[in-house]
Motif scaffolding. Structure first.
Motif, PDB file in Angstrom:
ATOM      1  N   LEU A  43       0.826  -1.200   0.000  1.00 19.08           N
ATOM      2  CA  LEU A  43       0.000   0.000   0.000  1.00 19.08           C
ATOM      3  C   LEU A  43       0.860   1.250   0.000  1.00 19.08           C
ATOM      4  O   LEU A  43       1.915   1.286   0.622  1.00 19.08           O
ATOM      5  N   ALA A  56      -2.074   5.631   2.184  1.00 20.67           N
ATOM      6  CA  ALA A  56      -3.143   4.647   2.411  1.00 20.67           C
ATOM      7  C   ALA A  56      -2.920   3.917   3.730  1.00 20.67           C
ATOM      8  O   ALA A  56      -3.861   3.704   4.502  1.00 20.67           O
ATOM      9  N   GLN A  93      -9.285  12.328  -0.863  1.00 23.41           N
ATOM     10  CA  GLN A  93      -8.225  11.333  -0.907  1.00 23.41           C
ATOM     11  C   GLN A  93      -8.451  10.257   0.148  1.00 23.41           C
ATOM     12  O   GLN A  93      -8.217   9.078  -0.104  1.00 23.41           O
ATOM     13  N   VAL A 147      -8.993   6.235  -0.590  1.00 25.36           N
ATOM     14  CA  VAL A 147      -8.278   5.156   0.100  1.00 25.36           C
ATOM     15  C   VAL A 147      -9.276   4.174   0.694  1.00 25.36           C
ATOM     16  O   VAL A 147      -9.117   2.953   0.556  1.00 25.36           O
ATOM     17  N   TYR A 180      -9.171   0.355  -0.368  1.00 24.42           N
ATOM     18  CA  TYR A 180      -8.497  -0.544   0.569  1.00 24.42           C
ATOM     19  C   TYR A 180      -9.232  -0.744   1.893  1.00 24.42           C
ATOM     20  O   TYR A 180      -8.759  -1.497   2.742  1.00 24.42           O
TER      21      TYR A 180
END
Length: 159
Positions: A24, A28, A70, A74, A78
């Motif tokens: 990652l 993240a 953002q 993420v 994820y």
């Protein structure tokens, strides 16, 4: 960005061996670290997470930073590996497409909710942001705590 926390493993029917081997990006990792720290029954907004991370620059140099979008990206890419339902929209509405899954988690954890008005589509409740929002302080405090935590320092095996 759906924000539903689906991972590559979820999308490929559980065959996500490749997803487990993915490294990652640092940002993240940091976002997911904050999500892991949010206590059951509490939430942080995408903006809260971004603001906290902006104030947590790593000791070895500048880190990539971002804003609420953002953080949302993420979480969408994820977030399935962490309690994704604890990172939310600032207005307390549940994520479209994941409302029932999130609602089940909120009810299990005792997260404060506001009942939906009769005019609300689907009669899905909202989060009671005044009571559910966590400021990153001590997990056990009734007021969300007075001191800020350091997410990366509390994550075993992660920096």
């Amino acid at each position: 960005m759906s924000g539903n926390g689906d991972t590559a493993e979820d999308r490929d029917g559980g065959a996500g061996a490749a997803a487990a081997d993915v490294t990652l990006p640092d940002y993240a990792e940091r976002v997911l670290g904050v999500a892991e720290l949010i206590p059951p029954g509490r939430v942080m907004t995408y903006g809260d997470v971004a603001e906290w991370l902006a104030g947590q620059a790593p000791a070895d140099g500048p880190a990539a930073t971002g804003g609420p979008r953002q953080v949302g990206r993420v979480m969408a890419l994820y977030g399935g590996a962490v309690p994704w339902w604890r990172v939310v929209r600032a207005d307390g509405t549940l994520l479209p497409g994941s409302e029932l899954r999130a609602l089940a988690h909120y009810r299990d954890e005792g997260t404060p909710l506001r009942e939906a008005s009769r005019a609300a589509e689907g009669h899905i409740p909202r989060l009671d942001m005044r009571r559910a929002r966590w400021d990153g302080g001590e997990a056990g405090g009734d007021d969300g705590g007075e001191t800020g935590g350091e997410p990366a320092a509390h994550r075993p095996g992660r920096g």
